[in-house]
Design a protein around this motif. Structure first.
Motif, PDB file in Angstrom:
ATOM      1  N   PHE A 429      48.663  87.380  30.420  1.00 40.17           N
ATOM      2  CA  PHE A 429      48.123  88.733  30.346  1.00 40.17           C
ATOM      3  C   PHE A 429      49.177  89.798  30.072  1.00 40.17           C
ATOM      4  CE2 PHE A 429      46.138  92.601  32.065  1.00 40.17           C
ATOM      5  CZ  PHE A 429      44.890  92.524  31.478  1.00 40.17           C
ATOM      6  N   PHE A 430      50.209  89.859  30.904  1.00 37.55           N
ATOM      7  CA  PHE A 430      51.185  90.935  30.784  1.00 37.55           C
ATOM      8  C   PHE A 430      52.100  90.732  29.578  1.00 37.55           C
ATOM      9  CE2 PHE A 430      50.866  90.408  35.566  1.00 37.55           C
ATOM     10  CZ  PHE A 430      49.820  91.303  35.673  1.00 37.55           C
ATOM     11  N   LYS A 431      52.618  91.872  29.091  1.00 37.03           N
ATOM     12  CA  LYS A 431      53.588  91.819  27.999  1.00 37.03           C
ATOM     13  C   LYS A 431      54.808  92.694  28.329  1.00 37.03           C
ATOM     14  CE  LYS A 431      51.031  93.398  24.761  1.00 37.03           C
ATOM     15  NZ  LYS A 431      50.566  93.841  23.417  1.00 37.03           N
ATOM     16  N   PHE A 432      55.060  92.911  29.618  1.00 36.77           N
ATOM     17  CA  PHE A 432      56.179  93.773  29.999  1.00 36.77           C
ATOM     18  C   PHE A 432      57.447  93.329  29.258  1.00 36.77           C
ATOM     19  CE2 PHE A 432      53.634  94.788  33.791  1.00 36.77           C
ATOM     20  CZ  PHE A 432      53.822  96.157  33.841  1.00 36.77           C
ATOM     21  N   CYS A 433      58.027  94.265  28.507  1.00 39.74           N
ATOM     22  CA  CYS A 433      59.260  93.930  27.780  1.00 39.74           C
ATOM     23  C   CYS A 433      60.427  93.861  28.762  1.00 39.74           C
ATOM     24  CB  CYS A 433      59.539  94.963  26.695  1.00 39.74           C
ATOM     25  SG  CYS A 433      59.856  96.629  27.318  1.00 39.74           S
ATOM     26  N   ASN A 434      61.479  93.184  28.364  1.00 38.52           N
ATOM     27  CA  ASN A 434      62.637  93.009  29.239  1.00 38.52           C
ATOM     28  C   ASN A 434      63.258  94.341  29.640  1.00 38.52           C
ATOM     29  OD1 ASN A 434      62.452  90.215  29.226  1.00 38.52           O
ATOM     30  ND2 ASN A 434      63.696  90.019  27.375  1.00 38.52           N
ATOM     31  N   LYS A 435      63.213  95.321  28.719  1.00 38.45           N
ATOM     32  CA  LYS A 435      63.789  96.629  29.020  1.00 38.45           C
ATOM     33  C   LYS A 435      63.059  97.296  30.180  1.00 38.45           C
ATOM     34  CE  LYS A 435      64.991 101.112  27.001  1.00 38.45           C
ATOM     35  NZ  LYS A 435      64.930 101.972  25.791  1.00 38.45           N
ATOM     36  N   LYS A 436      61.727  97.201  30.187  1.00 39.39           N
ATOM     37  CA  LYS A 436      60.943  97.792  31.282  1.00 39.39           C
ATOM     38  C   LYS A 436      61.244  97.097  32.609  1.00 39.39           C
ATOM     39  CE  LYS A 436      56.848  99.997  29.288  1.00 39.39           C
ATOM     40  NZ  LYS A 436      55.377  99.973  29.191  1.00 39.39           N
ATOM     41  N   ILE A 437      61.332  95.779  32.567  1.00 44.40           N
ATOM     42  CA  ILE A 437      61.617  95.024  33.786  1.00 44.40           C
ATOM     43  C   ILE A 437      62.996  95.394  34.333  1.00 44.40           C
ATOM     44  CG2 ILE A 437      61.976  92.722  34.751  1.00 44.40           C
ATOM     45  CD1 ILE A 437      59.076  93.420  34.139  1.00 44.40           C
ATOM     46  N   LYS A 438      63.982  95.482  33.453  1.00 41.36           N
ATOM     47  CA  LYS A 438      65.330  95.876  33.886  1.00 41.36           C
ATOM     48  C   LYS A 438      65.332  97.275  34.476  1.00 41.36           C
ATOM     49  CE  LYS A 438      67.860  92.956  30.596  1.00 41.36           C
ATOM     50  NZ  LYS A 438      68.728  92.935  29.376  1.00 41.36           N
ATOM     51  N   ASN A 439      64.606  98.185  33.851  1.00 39.98           N
ATOM     52  CA  ASN A 439      64.516  99.555  34.363  1.00 39.98           C
ATOM     53  C   ASN A 439      63.878  99.593  35.750  1.00 39.98           C
ATOM     54  OD1 ASN A 439      65.686 100.587  32.064  1.00 39.98           O
ATOM     55  ND2 ASN A 439      63.778 101.312  31.160  1.00 39.98           N
ATOM     56  N   ILE A 440      62.823  98.808  35.922  1.00 43.52           N
ATOM     57  CA  ILE A 440      62.138  98.764  37.218  1.00 43.52           C
ATOM     58  C   ILE A 440      63.080  98.235  38.302  1.00 43.52           C
ATOM     59  CG2 ILE A 440      60.329  97.558  38.507  1.00 43.52           C
ATOM     60  CD1 ILE A 440      58.591  97.778  35.970  1.00 43.52           C
ATOM     61  N   ILE A 441      63.797  97.168  37.994  1.00 44.08           N
ATOM     62  CA  ILE A 441      64.741  96.590  38.963  1.00 44.08           C
ATOM     63  C   ILE A 441      65.834  97.600  39.310  1.00 44.08           C
ATOM     64  CG2 ILE A 441      66.499  94.810  39.309  1.00 44.08           C
ATOM     65  CD1 ILE A 441      64.730  92.946  37.599  1.00 44.08           C
ATOM     66  N   MET A 442      66.346  98.298  38.305  1.00 47.55           N
ATOM     67  CA  MET A 442      67.380  99.310  38.539  1.00 47.55           C
ATOM     68  C   MET A 442      66.857 100.452  39.415  1.00 47.55           C
ATOM     69  SD  MET A 442      70.172  98.248  37.304  1.00 47.55           S
ATOM     70  CE  MET A 442      71.098  99.776  37.518  1.00 47.55           C
ATOM     71  N   HIS A 443      65.613 100.853  39.173  1.00 45.34           N
ATOM     72  CA  HIS A 443      65.013 101.911  39.987  1.00 45.34           C
ATOM     73  C   HIS A 443      64.880 101.467  41.447  1.00 45.34           C
ATOM     74  CE1 HIS A 443      64.276 105.038  37.112  1.00 45.34           C
ATOM     75  NE2 HIS A 443      63.536 104.274  36.320  1.00 45.34           N
ATOM     76  N   PHE A 444      64.481 100.224  41.651  1.00 39.28           N
ATOM     77  CA  PHE A 444      64.373  99.700  43.011  1.00 39.28           C
ATOM     78  C   PHE A 444      65.732  99.701  43.704  1.00 39.28           C
ATOM     79  CE2 PHE A 444      60.106  97.892  42.230  1.00 39.28           C
ATOM     80  CZ  PHE A 444      59.538  98.077  43.480  1.00 39.28           C
ATOM     81  N   LEU A 445      66.734  99.164  43.046  1.00 34.58           N
ATOM     82  CA  LEU A 445      68.075  99.082  43.638  1.00 34.58           C
ATOM     83  C   LEU A 445      68.647 100.466  43.915  1.00 34.58           C
ATOM     84  CD1 LEU A 445      69.594  96.179  41.484  1.00 34.58           C
ATOM     85  CD2 LEU A 445      68.742  96.062  43.834  1.00 34.58           C
ATOM     86  N   PHE A 446      68.428 101.392  43.004  1.00 33.34           N
ATOM     87  CA  PHE A 446      68.931 102.755  43.174  1.00 33.34           C
ATOM     88  C   PHE A 446      68.262 103.439  44.365  1.00 33.34           C
ATOM     89  CE2 PHE A 446      69.333 107.215  41.183  1.00 33.34           C
ATOM     90  CZ  PHE A 446      70.559 107.423  41.817  1.00 33.34           C
ATOM     91  N   ALA A 447      66.950 103.264  44.503  1.00 32.33           N
ATOM     92  CA  ALA A 447      66.221 103.864  45.623  1.00 32.33           C
ATOM     93  C   ALA A 447      66.700 103.294  46.958  1.00 32.33           C
ATOM     94  CB  ALA A 447      64.719 103.632  45.450  1.00 32.33           C
ATOM     95  N   LEU A 448      66.882 101.976  47.011  1.00 39.11           N
ATOM     96  CA  LEU A 448      67.372 101.349  48.247  1.00 39.11           C
ATOM     97  C   LEU A 448      68.773 101.825  48.590  1.00 39.11           C
ATOM     98  CD1 LEU A 448      66.067  97.696  47.680  1.00 39.11           C
ATOM     99  CD2 LEU A 448      65.221  99.357  49.349  1.00 39.11           C
ATOM    100  N   PHE A 449      69.604 101.986  47.577  1.00 36.45           N
ATOM    101  CA  PHE A 449      70.971 102.480  47.791  1.00 36.45           C
ATOM    102  C   PHE A 449      70.952 103.893  48.380  1.00 36.45           C
ATOM    103  CE2 PHE A 449      74.503 105.010  46.074  1.00 36.45           C
ATOM    104  CZ  PHE A 449      75.579 104.355  46.674  1.00 36.45           C
ATOM    105  N   ILE A 450      70.125 104.761  47.841  1.00 35.71           N
ATOM    106  CA  ILE A 450      70.034 106.136  48.328  1.00 35.71           C
ATOM    107  C   ILE A 450      69.573 106.172  49.785  1.00 35.71           C
ATOM    108  CG2 ILE A 450      68.795 108.333  48.085  1.00 35.71           C
ATOM    109  CD1 ILE A 450      70.938 107.956  45.990  1.00 35.71           C
ATOM    110  N   VAL A 451      68.569 105.374  50.104  1.00 35.60           N
ATOM    111  CA  VAL A 451      68.064 105.325  51.487  1.00 35.60           C
ATOM    112  C   VAL A 451      69.135 104.800  52.435  1.00 35.60           C
ATOM    113  CG1 VAL A 451      66.397 104.198  53.021  1.00 35.60           C
ATOM    114  CG2 VAL A 451      65.648 105.128  50.833  1.00 35.60           C
ATOM    115  N   PHE A 452      69.849 103.748  52.005  1.00 39.97           N
ATOM    116  CA  PHE A 452      70.902 103.168  52.841  1.00 39.97           C
ATOM    117  C   PHE A 452      72.022 104.168  53.101  1.00 39.97           C
ATOM    118  CE2 PHE A 452      74.993 100.927  53.165  1.00 39.97           C
ATOM    119  CZ  PHE A 452      74.749 100.133  54.277  1.00 39.97           C
TER     120      PHE A 452
END
Length: 485
Positions: A429-452
């Protein structure tokens, strides 16, 4: 663009109807945690935890089923609504009769043999609320956000005024000659905790009266279709199993902490857990405005691209919300719950991230609903339940019985469900491109870093959050400007 504008307006109206009741609930959270001892607050949350599991069973997945069958071209909308409401009425009525007959046994098994009235009131609440769920879904499906929000607000005001009256103007009411009969009767068999449940019964009954015109006008036995009913049940039962699994994931920890540790610990855990459910504010508002729209768009040629963009934006704003709440957790704790409940504050960032994973999972799950494969969600939910059980078993057998174990179990359970669904959906079903997936992962890591970092360097917390928002804006500038337009 007109679709976006319509969607935005509806979401704002739905948000008012959703946020206002939640704000009132958090006002009462402060009052309850100040008024009740932790062990008393544990009883209050435990009853709702048990009831949510029952509601998951009684729902039979009929709300999602209604939306799915409503937008199928070969079904008449009035027949769909009449059929599904009659199914719900039959299931709910059977539940109410059986539960009232067995009320003494149920209250004894649950450890409430001294308060069977709790279950009497909750069976009524569950009965009224399940009947109301489909007419409320009808309002959403027929683009009546104002009507929907008005009912929610009236319901909340009714419960709030009732609680206020019972707690502040009903002292020793049983000896007052001029008191209403039902208040005298009520105050003779329950306590302060029961006052909250009784107020909920009244508000749920009021909600039923408000939606009754929809049922009387739109539902007739003549429009009941047996063949359609069987198709609906076949579609809805797997969703029901998934809903039960979700209810277990959400509530098993509180049920076990009460019974394996103490009401005292469960009181603190449950109060802090409610702060963590701030994330559900965001998720629920998104679903109210977007979910019916998802089903409407399911037949479009570009539907998949539209879903992916919406999910990406959902994750982006969800992480911003996560940073804003967890980065200022001390402020929220100070204003929303009493100091004696602060011992479990460490669970909040963990549970909030788990809830965000659940929100992403819920949005991705649209793919198996629109291809009529809800059984996929059942399988994945069972994986989540197994992980939840595993962590709660570890919690029980560990000598220190740390309440962080079930909290991490919630996070890993929802995270695992999200990963499994993504892998499954990626193939078909999904067609998420690698760029979107990388961006999502980076956003997650950045948010966790800020909270920490914010947690360690509280003096610079606001500055870090401000910088975070600036970086997010410029990194997603094109997408955000397009969305605003």
């Amino acid at each position: 663009m007109n679709l976006y504008k319509k969607l935005a307006i509806q979401t704002i109206i739905y948000s008012i109807g959703f946020i206002f009741p939640r704000i009132i609930n958090y006002v009462f959270l402060k009052f309850f945690t100040a008024f009740f001892k932790r062990e008393e607050f544990s009883l209050y949350t435990d009853m709702y935890a048990l009831s949510f599991i029952l509601i998951g069973f009684l729902s039979f997945g009929l709300e999602n089923t209604y939306f799915r069958f409503l937008y199928k071209k070969n079904y008449n909308k009035e027949i769909v609504f009449s059929t599904i409401v009659i199914i719900q009425l039959l299931i709910s009525s059977f539940f109410l009769i059986v539960s009232m007959i067995l009320i003494k046994y149920i209250s004894y098994i649950a450890g409430y043999q001294e308060h069977p009235e709790y279950f009497f009131m909750f069976f009524l609440i569950i009965f009224f609320d399940t009947i109301c769920s489909l007419p409320m879904a009808w309002l959403r499906a027929n683009n009546k956000p104002l009507h929907y929000s008005t009912i929610n607000i009236i319901n909340t005001l009714t419960q709030s005024l009732m609680i206020t009256y019972l707690f502040f103007f009903c002292e020793n009411v049983h000896i007052k000659k001029n008191s209403f009969f039902f208040i005298k009767w009520f105050s003779s068999f329950t306590d302060k905790i029961g006052y909250i449940f009784f107020a909920n019964v009244i508000s749920s009954l009021g909600n039923l009266f408000l939606i009754l015109p929809i049922i009387l006008k739109k539902v007739t036995i003549k429009k009941f279709n047996k063949t359609l009913a069987m198709s609906m049940l076949n579609y809805g039962i797997p969703i029901m199993l998934g809903t039960i699994a979700f209810s277990i994931n959400e509530n098993l920890d509180k049920i076990l902490i009460k019974r394996w540790m103490s009401d005292d610990v469960n009181g603190s855990y449950s109060a802090c857990y409610k702060i963590a459910t701030f994330m559900n504010f965001y998720i629920r508002i998104f679903r109210l405005g977007i979910e019916p729209f998802f089903f409407k768009k399911s037949g479009d040629s570009n539907a998949m691209d539209y879903y992916e963009e919406i999910i990406y934006v959902f994750i982006l704003f969800g992480l911003v919300f996560y940073v804003m709440v967890c980065g200022n957790i001390n402020i929220f704790m100070k204003f929303l719950i009493d100091k004696k409940y602060h011992s479990a504050v460490s669970i909040i960032p963990v549970i909030m991230m788990g809830n965000l994973f659940l929100g992403v999972y819920t949005n991705l799950s649209i793919f198996y609903k629109i291809i009529d494969k809800p059984i996929i969600g059942t399988y994945i939910s069972l994986i989540g339940v197994l992980i939840t059980f595993l962590f709660n078993v570890i919690f029980i057998i560990m000598p220190n019985n740390s309440f962080m174990i079930p909290a991490w179990g919630t996070l890993i359970s929802y995270g695992s469900m999200l990963v499994v669904l993504y892998i499954w959906g990626k193939k078909k079903f999904f067609k998420f491109c690698n760029k979107k997936i990388k961006n999502i992962i980076m956003h997650f890591l950045f948010a966790l870093f800020i909270v920490f970092v914010t947690e360690k360097k509280m003096k610079f917390g606001l500055l870090l959050q401000f910088l975070y928002l600036i970086i997010i804006f410029f990194s997603e500038k094109k997408r955000l400007i397009y969305l605003i337009k």
